[in-house]
Enzyme design. Structure first.
Site, PDB file in Angstrom:
ATOM      1  N   LYS A  68      47.769  43.382  31.646  1.00  0.00           N
ATOM      2  CA  LYS A  68      48.562  45.064  32.235  1.00  0.00           C
ATOM      3  C   LYS A  68      48.372  45.816  33.099  1.00  0.00           C
ATOM      4  O   LYS A  68      48.848  46.527  33.709  1.00  0.00           O
ATOM      5  CB  LYS A  68      48.130  45.395  30.888  1.00  0.00           C
ATOM      6  CG  LYS A  68      45.825  45.630  30.864  1.00  0.00           C
ATOM      7  CD  LYS A  68      45.575  45.923  29.912  1.00  0.00           C
ATOM      8  CE  LYS A  68      45.559  44.470  28.511  1.00  0.00           C
ATOM      9  NZ  LYS A  68      45.244  43.169  29.026  1.00  0.00           N
ATOM     10  N   HIS A 197      34.677  42.562  25.901  1.00  0.00           N
ATOM     11  CA  HIS A 197      35.237  43.713  27.254  1.00  0.00           C
ATOM     12  C   HIS A 197      34.177  44.297  27.803  1.00  0.00           C
ATOM     13  O   HIS A 197      33.610  45.121  27.103  1.00  0.00           O
ATOM     14  CB  HIS A 197      36.102  44.444  27.507  1.00  0.00           C
ATOM     15  CG  HIS A 197      37.196  43.752  28.583  1.00  0.00           C
ATOM     16  ND1 HIS A 197      36.388  45.251  29.299  1.00  0.00           N
ATOM     17  CD2 HIS A 197      38.245  44.295  29.391  1.00  0.00           C
ATOM     18  CE1 HIS A 197      37.648  45.331  30.453  1.00  0.00           C
ATOM     19  NE2 HIS A 197      38.318  44.656  30.529  1.00  0.00           N
ATOM     20  N   GLU A 272      39.321  37.289  31.582  1.00  0.00           N
ATOM     21  CA  GLU A 272      40.570  37.725  31.253  1.00  0.00           C
ATOM     22  C   GLU A 272      40.907  38.925  32.251  1.00  0.00           C
ATOM     23  O   GLU A 272      40.889  40.357  32.138  1.00  0.00           O
ATOM     24  CB  GLU A 272      40.901  38.994  29.980  1.00  0.00           C
ATOM     25  CG  GLU A 272      40.693  37.927  29.012  1.00  0.00           C
ATOM     26  CD  GLU A 272      40.778  39.108  27.115  1.00  0.00           C
ATOM     27  OE1 GLU A 272      40.611  40.203  27.379  1.00  0.00           O
ATOM     28  OE2 GLU A 272      40.522  37.735  26.416  1.00  0.00           O
TER      29      GLU A 272
HETATM   30  C1  LIG Z   1      41.790  43.017  26.375  1.00  0.00           C
HETATM   31  C2  LIG Z   1      41.103  43.510  27.734  1.00  0.00           C
HETATM   32  N1  LIG Z   1      41.439  42.429  28.286  1.00  0.00           N
HETATM   33  C3  LIG Z   1      41.401  42.810  29.923  1.00  0.00           C
HETATM   34  C4  LIG Z   1      40.950  43.907  30.821  1.00  0.00           C
HETATM   35  C5  LIG Z   1      41.539  44.068  32.458  1.00  0.00           C
HETATM   36  O1  LIG Z   1      40.512  43.755  32.523  1.00  0.00           O
HETATM   37  P1  LIG Z   1      39.777  44.683  33.926  1.00  0.00           P
HETATM   38  O2  LIG Z   1      41.332  44.769  34.254  1.00  0.00           O
HETATM   39  O3  LIG Z   1      38.647  45.497  33.882  1.00  0.00           O
HETATM   40  O4  LIG Z   1      39.699  42.817  35.167  1.00  0.00           O
HETATM   41  C6  LIG Z   1      41.237  44.703  30.147  1.00  0.00           C
HETATM   42  C7  LIG Z   1      41.869  45.818  30.645  1.00  0.00           C
HETATM   43  O5  LIG Z   1      42.047  46.294  29.859  1.00  0.00           O
HETATM   44  C8  LIG Z   1      41.484  44.285  28.003  1.00  0.00           C
HETATM   45  O6  LIG Z   1      42.421  45.262  27.407  1.00  0.00           O
END
Ligand SMILES: Cc1ncc(COP(=O)(O)O)c(C=O)c1O
Length: 433
Positions: A68, A197, A272
């Site tokens: 994402k 998270h 993640e």
């Molecule tokens: C379930 C989950 N994992 C990983 C991420 C990635 O987070 P970041 O970009 O802060 O590492 C997000 C971001 O919204 C998330 O919702």
């Protein structure tokens, strides 16, 4: 990866020879004629360096990149070659990763709420591991994908996260966690581990330590009711700006793993990270399309305030840049200034995005040297949640993308095709960087 990714509209791919650097590329652009539309300069070497740093600092934690954050095909292909896994949140993201030839086992479906149809899709595509955080989701999973391997997401927001996620996702580890595991057991479902998270843009490394400790308690509970957990997923939330290292986060995580999960042979630890991998890999180049000078009402020869109108804004790829920095640190809410302007007198200025909406404001009342229409304005650290948030509001196009990678890195990536990740990867990457 023997050839450049397929050409897309508004997209260029350039192999940098010898010692040429991304800094030289940017310098050249700043001296070139202004372009009508904004564009991103994507530096794949930066992503490779980040990966090497991850392997060295967190050797026991396998990264599953959060798609994402930036789903550019060159980024995804690079990470696929580097051997990361992928955190997908939707059918679309899963499809994208599978289309790269990535094995299903390298994907976690990390969205605690999935539609019935999405569950069917995941089952059909062989995506086995997915998260959940509530009872009704369990009931849905029991009906539509009972063979899946489930990961219970607990809530453990860092007090200092810039974007906490716990209001929306994650169960209370102490009060709800055991009940949900009991329920899963009753439904004959397989739960394999715990995820959390700590929130996006976390500023607090200890939150990881505390969350891992909370997860350990649930590992013990799970074992008391007959589950044998094998997965700990420590989520995302790592910083990604060039000047923000992850060293403190790595120390806190390694300390927690040593203390709470000393027998790591039995347990796979994954994360993640989104922002970490791509934040600093992208620079945005915008051009000033318009300028308005507000004079001092008492002396019209004096400039009181200057307003600039750029060709990208918060409805384009600057939403995350603006919102994170607004919460975080107003002082830094100023784009890069082109070199020649660094020592010039500054005027109170407001910088707007191109749309007709008055909320399309990039920075307000900041000290900025005077710029002219047609000049470039550079934004750094624009790789995370820039392009994936962008809209075409008012008919303005999203920025194009120029991808750069050094020839040696490109060759090393191609060579990685046939090696297992970790030791050999580190060796190869050390040689090329
Ligand atoms: C379930 C989950 N994992 C990983 C991420 C990635 O987070 P970041 O970009 O802060 O590492 C997000 C971001 O919204 C998330 O919702």
């Amino acid at each position: 990866m023997s050839e450049a990714p397929a050409e897309q509209t508004d997209r260029n791919f350039t192999l940098l020879e010898g010692n040429s650097s991304i800094a030289a590329v940017i310098d050249k652009i700043l001296r070139s004629p202004p372009r009508e539309n904004p564009f991103h300069v994507l530096d794949l070497d930066d992503i490779v360096r980040k990966h090497l740093n991850w392997l060295q600092q967190l050797p026991r934690v396998k990264p599953f990149y959060a798609v994402k954050c930036n789903d550019d095909s060159a980024i995804l292909e690079t990470l696929a070659l580097l051997g990361t896994g992928f955190d997908c949140a939707s059918k679309g993201e899963i499809g994208k990763i599978l289309s790269l030839g990535v094995n299903q086992q390298r994907i976690i479906y990390a969205h605690p709420i999935k539609s019935k149809e999405s569950l069917g899709y995941a089952k059909n595509k062989g995506i086995t591991t997915m998260t959940f955080d509530n009872e009704l989701e369990l009931v849905k999973i029991a009906e539509f994908y009972p063979e899946s391997n489930l990961v219970l997401r607990i809530r453990h927001d860092s007090d200092k996260a810039l974007v906490p996620l716990g209001k929306k996702f994650g169960c209370d580890a102490r009060l709800e966690g055991p009940q949900l595991l009991d329920k899963a057991k009753k439904l004959n479902l397989t739960v394999v581990g715990i995820s959390f998270h700590v929130g996006c843009g976390s500023l607090d490394a200890d939150s990881f330590y505390n969350a891992i400790r909370a997860a350990k308690v649930l590992f013990q509970y799970a074992s008391s009711i007959g589950y044998s957990f094998s997965l700990l997923d420590i989520g995302g939330g790592f910083p990604g700006d060039a000047e923000k290292p992850i060293d403190e986060f790595a120390k806190a995580i390694n300390r927690a793993l040593d203390e709470f999960f000393p027998n790591l042979a039995d347990i796979k630890v994954i994360a993640e990270p989104g922002r970490y991998y791509v934040g600093s890999a992208v620079r945005l180049l915008t051009v000033i399309q318009g300028k308005k000078i507000i004079s001092d009402p008492n002396d019209s020869s004096k400039m009181r305030h200057v307003m600039y109108y750029l060709n990208d804004g918060v409805f384009g790829t600057l939403f995350d840049w603006v919102s994170l920095r607004a919460i975080n640190d107003l002082e830094r809410l100023v784009p890069m200034i082109i070199h020649s302007k660094r020592d010039e007198i500054r005027f109170k200025s407001t910088i707007w995005g191109p749309t007709c909406d008055a909320t399309d404001i990039i920075c307000e009342n900041v000290d900025f040297p005077e710029h002219q229409i047609g000049e470039y304005v550079l934004f750094e650290n624009l790789g995370a949640y820039g392009m994936t948030f962008a809209t075409n509001f008012n008919g303005f196009p999203k920025p194009g993308i120029e991808v750069y990678v050094r020839q040696d890195t490109w060759k090393a990536l191609a060579a990685l095709k046939d090696v297992n990740w970790q030791d050999k990867t580190i060796h190869l990457l050390q040689q090329c960087l």
